[in-house]
Each structure stands twice: as structure tokens, then as C-alpha cells.
Design an enzyme around this catalytic site. Sequence first.
Site, PDB file in Angstrom:
ATOM      1  N   ASP A  41       0.829  -1.214   0.000  1.00 50.98           N
ATOM      2  CA  ASP A  41       0.000   0.000   0.000  1.00 50.98           C
ATOM      3  C   ASP A  41       0.861   1.261   0.000  1.00 50.98           C
ATOM      4  OD1 ASP A  41      -2.657  -1.416   2.090  1.00 50.98           O
ATOM      5  OD2 ASP A  41      -2.153  -1.623  -0.048  1.00 50.98           O
ATOM      6  N   SER A  86     -17.615 -25.476 -27.186  1.00 51.10           N
ATOM      7  CA  SER A  86     -17.946 -26.119 -25.900  1.00 51.10           C
ATOM      8  C   SER A  86     -17.373 -27.530 -25.920  1.00 51.10           C
ATOM      9  CB  SER A  86     -19.465 -26.186 -25.735  1.00 51.10           C
ATOM     10  OG  SER A  86     -19.985 -24.899 -25.897  1.00 51.10           O
ATOM     11  N   LEU A  87     -17.450 -28.180 -24.765  1.00 52.97           N
ATOM     12  CA  LEU A  87     -16.909 -29.534 -24.654  1.00 52.97           C
ATOM     13  C   LEU A  87     -18.048 -30.544 -24.654  1.00 52.97           C
ATOM     14  CD1 LEU A  87     -14.387 -28.812 -21.784  1.00 52.97           C
ATOM     15  CD2 LEU A  87     -13.767 -29.482 -24.104  1.00 52.97           C
ATOM     16  N   LYS A 118     -12.067 -28.965 -14.022  1.00 47.54           N
ATOM     17  CA  LYS A 118     -12.993 -28.144 -14.812  1.00 47.54           C
ATOM     18  C   LYS A 118     -13.541 -27.038 -13.896  1.00 47.54           C
ATOM     19  CE  LYS A 118     -16.797 -28.376 -18.148  1.00 47.54           C
ATOM     20  NZ  LYS A 118     -17.612 -27.286 -17.560  1.00 47.54           N
ATOM     21  N   ARG A 139     -17.445 -15.640 -23.811  1.00 48.24           N
ATOM     22  CA  ARG A 139     -17.610 -16.590 -24.927  1.00 48.24           C
ATOM     23  C   ARG A 139     -18.804 -16.179 -25.784  1.00 48.24           C
ATOM     24  NH1 ARG A 139     -18.295 -22.222 -22.868  1.00 48.24           N
ATOM     25  NH2 ARG A 139     -16.263 -22.880 -23.655  1.00 48.24           N
ATOM     26  N   GLU A 173     -10.863 -19.608 -17.586  1.00 50.25           N
ATOM     27  CA  GLU A 173     -12.116 -19.555 -16.809  1.00 50.25           C
ATOM     28  C   GLU A 173     -11.948 -18.524 -15.706  1.00 50.25           C
ATOM     29  OE1 GLU A 173     -14.146 -21.769 -18.187  1.00 50.25           O
ATOM     30  OE2 GLU A 173     -15.892 -21.744 -16.861  1.00 50.25           O
ATOM     31  N   LYS A 289      -8.041 -34.200 -22.034  1.00 47.12           N
ATOM     32  CA  LYS A 289      -7.601 -33.791 -23.368  1.00 47.12           C
ATOM     33  C   LYS A 289      -6.470 -34.695 -23.835  1.00 47.12           C
ATOM     34  CE  LYS A 289      -8.317 -28.999 -21.940  1.00 47.12           C
ATOM     35  NZ  LYS A 289      -7.705 -27.673 -21.685  1.00 47.12           N
ATOM     36  N   LYS A 313     -18.321 -34.943 -16.095  1.00 48.18           N
ATOM     37  CA  LYS A 313     -19.074 -34.079 -15.169  1.00 48.18           C
ATOM     38  C   LYS A 313     -19.372 -34.828 -13.874  1.00 48.18           C
ATOM     39  CE  LYS A 313     -21.006 -30.729 -16.652  1.00 48.18           C
ATOM     40  NZ  LYS A 313     -20.951 -29.320 -17.002  1.00 48.18           N
TER      41      LYS A 313
HETATM   42  N1  LIG Z   1     -13.611 -24.894 -17.336  1.00 53.85           N
HETATM   43  C1  LIG Z   1     -12.363 -25.327 -17.485  1.00 53.85           C
HETATM   44  O1  LIG Z   1     -11.613 -25.412 -16.505  1.00 53.85           O
HETATM   45  C2  LIG Z   1     -11.871 -25.684 -18.842  1.00 53.85           C
HETATM   46  C3  LIG Z   1     -12.699 -25.470 -19.948  1.00 53.85           C
HETATM   47  C4  LIG Z   1     -12.241 -25.801 -21.228  1.00 53.85           C
HETATM   48  C5  LIG Z   1     -13.050 -25.595 -22.422  1.00 53.85           C
HETATM   49  O2  LIG Z   1     -14.197 -25.073 -22.338  1.00 53.85           O
HETATM   50  C6  LIG Z   1     -12.499 -25.987 -23.696  1.00 53.85           C
HETATM   51  C7  LIG Z   1     -13.224 -25.834 -24.880  1.00 53.85           C
HETATM   52  C8  LIG Z   1     -12.621 -26.239 -26.073  1.00 53.85           C
HETATM   53  F1  LIG Z   1     -13.309 -26.114 -27.206  1.00 53.85           F
HETATM   54  C9  LIG Z   1     -11.336 -26.770 -26.112  1.00 53.85           C
HETATM   55  C10 LIG Z   1     -10.610 -26.923 -24.930  1.00 53.85           C
HETATM   56  C11 LIG Z   1     -11.195 -26.534 -23.739  1.00 53.85           C
HETATM   57  O3  LIG Z   1     -10.455 -26.694 -22.587  1.00 53.85           O
HETATM   58  C12 LIG Z   1     -10.954 -26.349 -21.370  1.00 53.85           C
HETATM   59  N2  LIG Z   1     -10.154 -26.565 -20.308  1.00 53.85           N
HETATM   60  C13 LIG Z   1     -10.574 -26.248 -19.056  1.00 53.85           C
HETATM   61  N3  LIG Z   1      -9.714 -26.477 -18.013  1.00 53.85           N
END
Ligand SMILES: NC(=O)c1cc2c(=O)c3cc(F)ccc3oc2nc1N
Length: 330
Positions: A41, A86-87, A118, A139, A173, A289, A313
Site C-alpha cells: 500500500d 464447448s466440450l 474443470k 464466450r 475460466e 484432453k 461431469k
Molecule cells: N472450465 C475449465 O476449466 C476448462 C474449460 C475448457 C473448455 O471449455 C475448452 C473448450 C474447447 F473447445 C477446447 C478446450 C477446452 O479446454 C478447457 N479446459 C478447461 N480447463
Amino acid sequence: MAKESLTEAQERIETLKTLLNRYSYEYYVLDKPSISDKEYDQQYHELEKLEKAHPELITNDSPTQRIGGTILPGFTKVQHDSPMLSLGNAFNQEDLLQFHQRISKLTGQPLQYICELKIDGLAVSLKYENGLFTQGATRGDGNTGEDITQNLRTVKAIPLRLNEPLTFEVRGECYMPKASFVQLNADRDEKGLEIFANPRNAAAGSLRQLDSSIAASRNLSIYLYSATNFEQLAVETQDALLNRLAQVGLRTNPERRLFDSIEEVWAFTEEIAAKRKDLPYEIDGIVIKVNAFAAQEEIGYTVKAPRWAIAYKFKAEEAETIVRDIEWTV
Ligand SMILES: NC(=O)c1cc2c(=O)c3cc(F)ccc3oc2nc1N
């Protein structure tokens, strides 16, 4: 005090900006502060005073410029350079197995997976030009988002300047930590205001504010997980990309793991499901991934999602218990 000469002021301002931006990086990106809030500060106020005396020396990447001076009339639209897809979702072990079998056929290469938590927040895109943060967007519908640069500039975990003069786009995110969520709802409840249902809604509501001083008060944070033109970054896997993003000053989630079999991936989802309530932020699953970019390209995309990734999920009802389980410290 005698008015310092311009060059003296200029040098002191540059020094203070560098120091304060590094302290901010240590505190908000690394979660490892190296000085006390008081020291921060003091230096921050010295910078404010110098900039007040020499407004022509104020630059966009100064920590004093995170809160915009104006209330926006609305958000302008932003066309994403490449769609923010989206995934696809998986809800059980069988879905994961089918994902693995489906993509194994599409590449001759052995599949290594990277698993990332996620984060349950709001997907955002950040653009940097020569290392300077120039634009932030939601997005939206995947092709067109809203320009929320003013609000994202208030997120202290987003560096206003990278430590390399890179020009690229990163995606991640933006989220509200659980503790900030509980405190915000306690404050709102006390004022008779409607409380937020969950941290994701609270983060989204904060980033939708036209007055950036409100977003600034909401203690938002961010984890980055992808970048465009990663050729420039000279990385060939998702894991190497995340290490590179951290190297240039961006915040990435440390709970990621590499696996060579879908069985190990499944075991990881169960491990995280058990410890998810202890995390300081909400997650709604695991993103799996293919780690190698060459294999990702070979496996490719459907119209709306990458084929080389899937979101496992967790069961939704637990989300409420997770937030309910926090003792409502007021
Ligand atoms: N919410 C998340 O923590 C998160 C979200 C996505 C995505 O939405 C996502 C969407 C794509 F088309 C490709 C990779 C991605 O990778 C991602 N990786 C993450 N860790």
C-alpha cells in the site's frame, strides 16, 4: 517537497510500476506474496501521488489504472478470431471408455491424456499485444462475445503486462473463490439484497456490471488453459503450453496430471471427486484432453466441439452440498 525533476519522477514511476506489478503477480498469480499488504500500500500510494503530479506519465499497465473511470453505456460485441467451442460431456466410466475407443481409431499415435480440473466459472478470452493486455471478452454464443475488458482489467490475477512482449490470445475460466462467494452473499443478505445461487452465477453477474468498480470489489480470479498461435510459443503439448503460459506470467491450475491409460483417468476423476469439497474454488468436473497437439489436429473437431477432449461431469446435486458445507462464517 521540491518538485522532483521529470526524469527523476519518470524513473521512480517506472521502478514502482515494475515492483508493484511483480508483487501483484506473486500475490494473485502465484498465491505467494513476498511483502506485507502495508508495504504494498505504501508503494502504491507513492505511485498514485507521483502520477497525480505527472499525469502525462500515466500508462495503461500501471496498477493504478485497473479500475476504469467511466461507467459503460453497454458492452460492445467482439467477433472471436476462432470460435470458442464447448466440450462434449461424459457422465460415467462407460462414457469415458467410449470416448477413448472412438478417438483411438482416429490416430495412429499412442494416446497420452492430460486431465485438468474443470473450473466452474465463466469462459473468457484475453488478447495481448506486445505483452500488453488489450481486450477481454466473454464466450457469448461461441462466435460473438461481449467486450468486458474494463471488468477483466480489475481481476488482479490477470497481468496488465506479460513478462514477454507476446501478441496472442489466451482463454481461460474467470471464477469467484468459494470464500469470496460466502462473504459476498453474507454482505448482500445483511443488506437485504438477493444472494447468488452459486459462485459461477456470482462471477458472471460481476463481469456483467457496467461499472468496473463493482467487478473490482468481487475478488474474482482466473485460470488460463489455452492459447492461439502456440507455434510462437514453441510448445507441442497441452502440458508444455500450460507451463509456458505460467512462464510468461499467466495463472494456470496446478492440479493437472498426465496419464497413458483411460483407466488411470477414471481413477483420477474418483480421486478428485473425493477432494473437490476441500478445493478453494468450485469445479464441476474434469477436462480430459489428448496431450499432444499433433494428435489433437489428427483427431480434429465436430461442428461444435473438439473430438480430442471431453468433460467428465460430477453429479450436479453435490454442488449445492459443497457450498452448503462451508460454515457460513459471517
Ligand atoms: N472450465 C475449465 O476449466 C476448462 C474449460 C475448457 C473448455 O471449455 C475448452 C473448450 C474447447 F473447445 C477446447 C478446450 C477446452 O479446454 C478447457 N479446459 C478447461 N480447463
